[in-house]
Design an enzyme around this catalytic site. Structure first.
Site, PDB file in Angstrom:
ATOM      1  N   SER A  15     -14.150  -8.351  -4.078  1.00 38.19           N
ATOM      2  CA  SER A  15     -15.429  -8.777  -4.660  1.00 38.19           C
ATOM      3  C   SER A  15     -16.606  -8.832  -3.695  1.00 38.19           C
ATOM      4  O   SER A  15     -17.742  -9.041  -4.120  1.00 38.19           O
ATOM      5  CB  SER A  15     -15.273 -10.155  -5.306  1.00 38.19           C
ATOM      6  OG  SER A  15     -14.616 -10.035  -6.541  1.00 38.19           O
ATOM      7  N   SER A  74     -17.007  -8.957  -7.915  1.00 38.47           N
ATOM      8  CA  SER A  74     -17.743  -9.965  -8.623  1.00 38.47           C
ATOM      9  C   SER A  74     -19.066 -10.378  -7.970  1.00 38.47           C
ATOM     10  O   SER A  74     -19.922 -10.930  -8.642  1.00 38.47           O
ATOM     11  CB  SER A  74     -16.864 -11.215  -8.771  1.00 38.47           C
ATOM     12  OG  SER A  74     -16.658 -11.838  -7.527  1.00 38.47           O
ATOM     13  N   LYS A  92     -24.311 -17.049  -3.582  1.00 39.63           N
ATOM     14  CA  LYS A  92     -23.544 -16.750  -4.800  1.00 39.63           C
ATOM     15  C   LYS A  92     -23.334 -18.036  -5.600  1.00 39.63           C
ATOM     16  O   LYS A  92     -23.108 -19.102  -5.022  1.00 39.63           O
ATOM     17  CB  LYS A  92     -22.195 -16.139  -4.388  1.00 39.63           C
ATOM     18  CG  LYS A  92     -21.373 -15.587  -5.547  1.00 39.63           C
ATOM     19  CD  LYS A  92     -20.070 -14.934  -5.051  1.00 39.63           C
ATOM     20  CE  LYS A  92     -19.275 -14.329  -6.206  1.00 39.63           C
ATOM     21  NZ  LYS A  92     -18.025 -13.667  -5.759  1.00 39.63           N
TER      22      LYS A  92
END
Lengths: 95, 493
Positions: B180, B156, B78
């Protein structure tokens, strides 16, 4: 609690985010929607409840008060938008 | 043999150790898959050169017989994780051009094990969002599709979810502040675990809300989650909130035997207007665990409805403080200044240009709730309610409940752009089942459990007591075997 334009302007300044005048009414409306949503918290009886400070009960570790890092001027400055002679450069702060 | 990119981490590990495939072959297969998937916009900074070098090194270790579980396993990272010399910008314009001089503890641990980094993954800006639509890179796209609409992979960690579900990498790192990891895992039919607060070091991960943020793995199945979580976990002297506790062998905990375990069903999670499909899935999940020998009990978590409002005070407050560092001085973007502009104009213009609308909104809400005169009314009250939310869970666990079963999300994946006109609160409601877990610092895992009527994946969430990720993974493993979710998105990209 209702946020007026003056409060919205003040909050934007405190947050150091430029908001154009014509954007302020929409911003104030968004604040009011969010703060209206969190108003629900007033329904909860919190008498005698301490505000949470640490989510898992833990004692912060201690260590010797000695230098563990440093002498990396080039690495520290490598990502600066403006670095000169070993310093971060910013607009003039003192007249 | 299945396509290399369809292998699980456990499957690939075994093939690599037996010499049936090399890390280089596996990595090349993933690089090819990533190159063919630009439509999904999952990988936003590709690092094939790093991946090839790491794969070659992994092959050496494999040959030498010194191969940890993740040796030679291609992963996606990420964009929130700082990776040395590789763009790490939290999907924000304000970190445009930022290349960290250091490596996050999590990625360092993964690389020390021999893992291979394929690149950085899309996400919501500063992890603020539930649909990956606030990213400066544009939307990530869900590989699942049932009609002409492009669907959100959730957020997210949307890029992580899309990449794992589409077979671009074998696993990915995610972070979870309010849901998330778990919400995007549910939207894409994969597994995601947010461990206990303090299990994984936050050092080198761009901070959003420090008392809520935790990193965790996003994988194809529960076994892979156990393997990858073990590699990410452990005490780190650089993060004073990381717990100095031994990391158990999570994979060894996966016996599938849940006889005698007590599973709580919290009545407050039965929300008004919950789609019947979600309710039916939840009941089926409880039946599966009962069939596995668990005892199912009704429980009450009375403060559940106050979790989202408390979160939307605490998270923005912490964010406003954390994001104060983006000042246009030390790293990232600085606005072009006009003649005579001073430092205040530099800050204000830089942050107006650098932060997207959702980030600006949250920073300003946070500034407001922390400002003189409102600190007690908002921030301290929210922290008191947070203490009550944690107390609800503590009472239930003290009563002998081993894990709690809930839906992971209130709906299946929705269309990109469909929420654009809604007010921000509507988007926040996506996290209604997951946010309690962050507030209480507990481990929570999302497991794919079925399809909705349209054919989109739905997930169930299991919540456990602090530090009991091993038991939690085992219960999730039992649920996974019973649900037998094997569907994959058919490739259209």
């Amino acid at each position: 609690m209702s946020i007026d334009l003056e409060t919205a302007r003040k909050v934007a300044h405190l947050a150091r985010i430029r908001v154009e005048e014509d954007r302020l009414p929409a911003l104030a409306a968004e604040f009011n929607a969010i703060l209206g949503f969190v108003e629900q918290l007033n329904e909860v009886d919190v008498t005698g409840v301490e505000p949470m400070t640490s989510v898992t009960p833990m004692r912060l570790k201690r260590r010797e008060d000695v230098v563990t890092d440093g002498n990396r001027q080039a690495a520290v400055l490598a990502n600066a938008p403006d670095a000169r002679e070993g310093f971060f450069a910013v607009p003039k702060v003192v007249e | 043999m299945t396509a290399l990119t369809d292998l699980t981490i456990a499957g690939a590990r075994d093939c690599l150790r037996k010499g049936e495939v090399t890390a280089t072959e596996l990595t090349e297969a993933c690089i090819t898959a990533v190159e063919a998937a630009d439509t999904l916009n999952a990988f936003v900074h590709k690092t094939p050169d790093i991946a090839r070098a790491q794969a070659a090194a992994a092959d050496q270790r494999l040959k030498a017989g010194d191969a940890p579980d993740l040796c030679g396993i291609p992963l996606g990272i990420k964009d929130l994780f700082c990776t040395r010399g590789v763009p790490s910008q939290a999907a924000s314009r304000i970190l445009q051009g930022f290349r960290p001089e250091y490596e996050s503890t999590v990625t360092q641990q993964l690389f020390d094990q021999g893992a291979v980094m394929l690149g950085k993954l899309n996400m919501d800006e500063f992890a603020m969002g539930s649909s990956n639509e606030t990213s400066c890179y544009g939307d990530a796209v869900n590989p699942w599709r049932v009609d002409d609409r492009l669907l959100t992979p959730g957020g997210s960690s949307g890029g992580s979810a899309a990449a794992v579900a589409a077979g671009l990498c074998l696993g990915a790192t995610g972070t979870d502040t309010g849901g998330s990891i778990r919400q995007p895992a549910a939207f894409t039919g994969i597994t995601g675990i947010k461990p206990t607060y303090g299990r994984v070091s936050r050092w080198g991960i761009v901070a959003f809300a420090s008392s809520l943020d935790q990193a965790g793995p996003m994988t194809r199945d529960v076994r892979d989650a156990a393997i990858m979580l073990a590699a990410m976990s452990g005490h780190d002297p650089k993060d004073s909130t990381s717990a100095d506790l031994p990391v158990p062998d999570f994979e060894a905990a996966l016996t599938g035997d849940i006889r005698g375990q007590t599973i709580g069903i919290p009545r407050e999670y039965r929300m008004d207007g919950m789609p019947p499909e979600i309710e039916a899935l939840w009941s089926r999940g409880a039946e599966m665990l009962r069939d596995g020998g668990a005892r199912i009990v009704d429980i009450s978590l009375p403060h559940t409805k106050y979790a989202l409002p408390a979160y939307y005070v605490i998270a923005p407050a912490e964010a406003s403080s954390n994001l104060a560092r983006y000042d246009g001085v030390r790293f990232g973007h600085r606005a072009t200044l006009a003649q005579g502009d001073g430092v205040t104009e530099m800050y204000e213009k830089t942050r107006a240009e650098g932060f997207g609308p959702e980030v600006q909104r949250r920073v300003m809400v946070g500034t407001y709730v922390l400002s003189a005169g409102f600190y007690d009314a908002y921030y301290n009250r929210a922290r008191r309610v947070r203490a009550l939310i944690r107390r609800d869970f503590e009472a239930v666990f003290a009563d002998g409940v081993d894990a709690i079963l809930t839906p992971a999300t209130p709906s299946a994946a929705f269309g990109l752009g469909e929420m654009a006109a809604a007010d921000p609160i509507q988007m926040y409601l996506n996290d209604v089942f997951t946010v309690t877990v962050n507030l209480a610092g507990l481990p929570g895992i999302s497991v794919p459990a079925g399809l909705d009527a349209n054919g989109l994946p739905l997930g169930l969430q299991l919540i456990g007591p602090p530090w009991e990720e091993g038991d939690l993974l085992n219960i999730a493993y039992s649920l996974e075997r019973a649900a037998n979710f094997v569907e994959k998105p058919s490739r259209w990209w």
